[in-house]
Design an enzyme around this catalytic site. Structure first.
Site, mmCIF file in Angstrom:
data_model
loop_
_atom_site.group_PDB
_atom_site.id
_atom_site.type_symbol
_atom_site.label_atom_id
_atom_site.label_comp_id
_atom_site.label_asym_id
_atom_site.label_seq_id
_atom_site.Cartn_x
_atom_site.Cartn_y
_atom_site.Cartn_z
ATOM 1 N N LYS A 98 52.547 40.460 65.428
ATOM 2 C CA LYS A 98 51.950 41.674 65.713
ATOM 3 C C LYS A 98 50.436 41.553 65.666
ATOM 4 O O LYS A 98 49.861 42.157 66.406
ATOM 5 C CB LYS A 98 52.444 42.542 64.502
ATOM 6 C CG LYS A 98 53.677 43.033 64.250
ATOM 7 C CD LYS A 98 54.262 44.017 65.610
ATOM 8 C CE LYS A 98 55.635 44.495 65.455
ATOM 9 N NZ LYS A 98 55.880 45.242 66.473
ATOM 10 N N GLU A 120 51.365 53.529 64.044
ATOM 11 C CA GLU A 120 52.647 53.626 63.166
ATOM 12 C C GLU A 120 53.078 52.144 62.603
ATOM 13 O O GLU A 120 52.671 51.287 63.182
ATOM 14 C CB GLU A 120 53.621 54.227 63.924
ATOM 15 C CG GLU A 120 54.298 53.182 64.984
ATOM 16 C CD GLU A 120 53.535 52.647 66.035
ATOM 17 O OE1 GLU A 120 52.197 53.009 66.204
ATOM 18 O OE2 GLU A 120 53.864 51.225 66.483
ATOM 19 N N SER A 387 59.753 35.486 64.806
ATOM 20 C CA SER A 387 58.653 36.294 64.963
ATOM 21 C C SER A 387 57.797 36.719 63.803
ATOM 22 O O SER A 387 56.829 37.346 63.773
ATOM 23 C CB SER A 387 59.078 37.673 65.487
ATOM 24 O OG SER A 387 60.139 38.444 64.797
#
Lengths: 408, 275
Positions: A98, A120, A387
């Site tokens: 991210k 969010e 990830s």
């Protein structure tokens, strides 16, 4: 039902950023100019050497890129069959992919003169990554998070607060990621003059699916170069989990033209295929409009968005990025699903064979690779995008395993 | 535009200005919706907006979100929304607009949605997540289908204060009946003060030569009085929904409920009454 004619028509809207018929910018009129301003600013930034240099420097000196391409030999031995490599996005600063996107977007926010950033978050990884980028650049940060996710990802809530972000629990709807996006959109439409919405996945209205994909492309670009360096060819298959789909699209994108490389997205199969028991949007949904884009959705006959379930908060979302819908429609990527139980077993398997605890989201990809590898010859190579790391999921895993042992 | 909608804006307004009022279909149940729509028509409301409930109403504030949740919880569907319209149309010719999000309309089937809406007596649509730039294809197909079904369906454009001049000009190039001007950036509900900037924005829009109605955060007669000289109508939504919801929460017997609803209709009549 959406007729073929309407399906085609959806691709002909005025806003750019279509992936075949999918995508678009189905947002309230108030946000239309803000999205166009964002698109212009993004295009200008892309052309600007100074912006690109600053972004690259952050990735190498702050995030710790390139992330490793690690050959999981013990896992491969345990499974038999194809060789498994892991793209270690879990080793990035903040523990997931991210951060690639939030640094890019927050740099853009700064460039646009915005003083306030909202985001969010589902699993909390995007919230943590946004809070981190805002701390680094001295911008104020508000993160919307469903009350249910606040509960199950408590550790990340504490991290965001330590980083100086305000976490607002969303107490309406299903109280998960979809409702956090609704609330963030409501905040943005109200405070659009000074606020930058740092969107966390490759979904939402144009230009977000494009911007997020571009900032995540680095995952696939590095994988490609590392594979050529290590095995002197491209991998046979790429496997990544898909909630909204940002890690998967960044991973897949540089391989789209390489038709010999299978692209496999793994969705949350949850507890089964019945409505409400999973978050397998591409496998079990159908096209519709949510959060500003035309894409696959989990919905009932009346077009109401249905409840979803996944043991992993980051995959617990009834929509998916429009580019994934397109890749499925043209048959370039395959989308499969892995159950909660399989994902949890994959966490245990990877932890015990390799000493790596994956995030529950990423464990879905590991689980599918573990199914696929034994079916393939040993000269083939699978790369799994790992990830994120699993520290945030320790409590969830403990509770799940306790439930399982009681059940047994 | 339909004859009903045309009449509402071509005849002089009764009272200070035209009053457009919003209710959520099926909140708390379809029969009550029909009774309350009828009450609004009897109270001199000029245009009715009937909300189609959606699970993810991103342009709505807490009051209308809650109304949608109540309606969906008791099983409201788009088919039942049209039943409400049909029942209302048996007795009233007040223009009625459906206000709802795009997805339920698409899933019902856009073609069928347009035909069934026109046949039921709907005069127009307000779709908050279908901005003008994205609406061209669906709009021109919808307009054609409505005519083929023997009626007219207006696609009411929304004008935001953030709007770019070229977009505003484009959406004003077709008179759909009126344009829905947003009093502020944001979501439905709350309360808006009417600062001079809003009035200046509205004055600038006058060159569009299009009827203008202002909504979002309008909830009392003082606001209506301040806006009336500058606009062709005002939209009141959350303030009405909230009043009915408060009454429903009391769980009165049917007779008492109907009695108390009269107080709300009296308030409705007072909104545009000359002070």
């Amino acid at each position: 039902m959406i007729s073929d004619k309407i399906h085609e028509l959806m691709g002909q809207g005025d806003a750019p950023g279509r992936f075949g018929p999918f995508g678009g910018a189905y947002v309230p009129e108030t946000l239309v100019p803000a999205l166009r301003e964002l698109e212009r600013a993004y295009r200008a930034a892309q052309e600007d050497d100074a912006f690109r240099t600053e972004f690259q420097a952050l990735l190498s000196k702050y995030v710790g890129r390139p992330s490793l391409l690690y050959e999981a030999t013990r896992l491969t031995e345990a499974l038999g069959g194809a060789r498994i490599f892991l793209k270690r996005e879990d080793l990035n600063h903040t523990g997931a992919h991210k951060i690639n996107n939030t640094l890019g977007q927050v740099l853009l926010a700064k460039r646009m003169g915005k003083t306030r950033v909202i985001a969010e978050t589902g699993a909390g990884q995007h919230g943590v990554a946004t809070a981190t980028a805002c701390a680094l650049f001295g911008l104020s940060c508000v993160v919307y998070m469903g009350e249910e996710d606040v509960r199950r990802q408590h550790l990340n809530v504490l991290r965001m607060r330590l980083l100086g972000a305000e976490v607002r629990a969303v107490t309406i709807g299903s109280r998960t990621l979809k409702d956090a996006i609704n609330e963030a959109l409501r905040d943005w439409v109200t405070n659009v003059d000074n606020t930058f919405y740092c969107f966390g996945t490759a979904a939402g209205p144009h230009p977000y699916p494009t911007i997020v994909r571009d900032f995540q492309r680095i995952i696939g670009e590095e994988t490609r170069a590392q594979a050529l360096d290590r095995i002197a060819r491209l991998p046979d298959a790429l496997v990544a989990c898909v909630g909204g789909g940002s890690n998967a699209i960044g991973f897949f994108r540089p391989f789209i033209e390489d038709e010999g490389v299978r692209l496999i997205g793994v969705e949350a199969g949850g507890k089964g295929d019945a409505s409400g028991n999973n978050a397998a949007t591409l496998s079990l949904g159908r096209p519709g409009v949510l959060h500003g884009a035309y894409s696959y959705l989990l919905q009932d006959e009346d077009g109401q968005i249905t409840m979803t379930h996944s043991v992993s908060a980051g995959l617990d979302y009834p929509g998916v990025g429009p580019e994934h819908s397109y890749l499925q429609e043209i048959g370039r990527a395959e989308y499969v699903r892995i159950s909660d139980e399989e994902a949890v077993r994959a966490c245990e398997l990877l932890a015990r064979t390799e000493g790596i605890l994956p995030a529950l989201e990423s464990a879905h990809a590991v689980a599918y690779a573990a199914k696929l590898a034994p079916e393939l010859p040993s000269e083939q190579v699978i790369v799994v995008n790992l990830s994120g790391r699993g520290d945030k999921d320790v409590e969830t895993l403990a509770a799940y395993l306790k439930g399982r042992s009681q059940h047994e | 535009m339909s004859e009903r909608l045309n009449r509402a804006f071509s005849e002089p307004a009764a009272g200070l200005t035209r009053l457009i009022m919003y209710l959520m279909a099926g909140d708390p149940d379809p029969d009550t919706s029909v009774r309350r729509l009828s009450g609004l028509a009897e109270s001199g409301v000029d245009v009715i907006e009937l909300g189609i409930p959606f699970s993810d109403p991103m342009a709505d504030g807490p009051v209308i979100q809650a109304a949608a949740e109540r309606a969906l919880a008791q099983g409201m569907t788009f088919t039942k929304t049209l039943d409400i319209v049909r029942a209302f149309r048996k007795s009233y010719s007040t223009p009625l607009l459906l206000m709802g999000y795009l997805n339920p309309m698409l899933q019902y089937g856009w073609e069928k949605f347009i035909q069934d809406a026109v046949t039921a007596g709907v005069d127009g649509l307000i779709i908050p997540d279908l901005p003008w730039r994205e609406s061209k294809g669906l709009r021109s197909l919808g307009t054609g289908l409505a005519q083929a079904a023997g009626g007219h369906l207006s696609f009411i454009p929304m004008i935001a204060q953030t709007g770019e001049p070229e977009d505003i000009k484009a959406l004003a190039s077709e008179n759909q009946g009126f344009a829905y001007v947003l009093s502020r950036n944001g979501i439905t509900g709350g309360e808006v003060e009417i600062p001079a900037t809003v009035l200046n924005f509205i004055k600038d829009l006058r060159q569009l030569k299009l009827p203008l109605c202002v909504g979002f955060g309008i909830r009392n007669s003082e606001q209506v009085q301040r806006l009336a000289p500058f606009v062709d109508g005002v939209v009141v939504g959350s303030a009405l929904v909230e009043r009915f919801a408060a009454l429903d929460a009391k769980q009165l017997n049917p007779g008492a409920l109907i009695e108390r609803e009269q107080e709300i209709f009296a308030w409705v009549r007072s909104l545009k009454a000359t002070p």
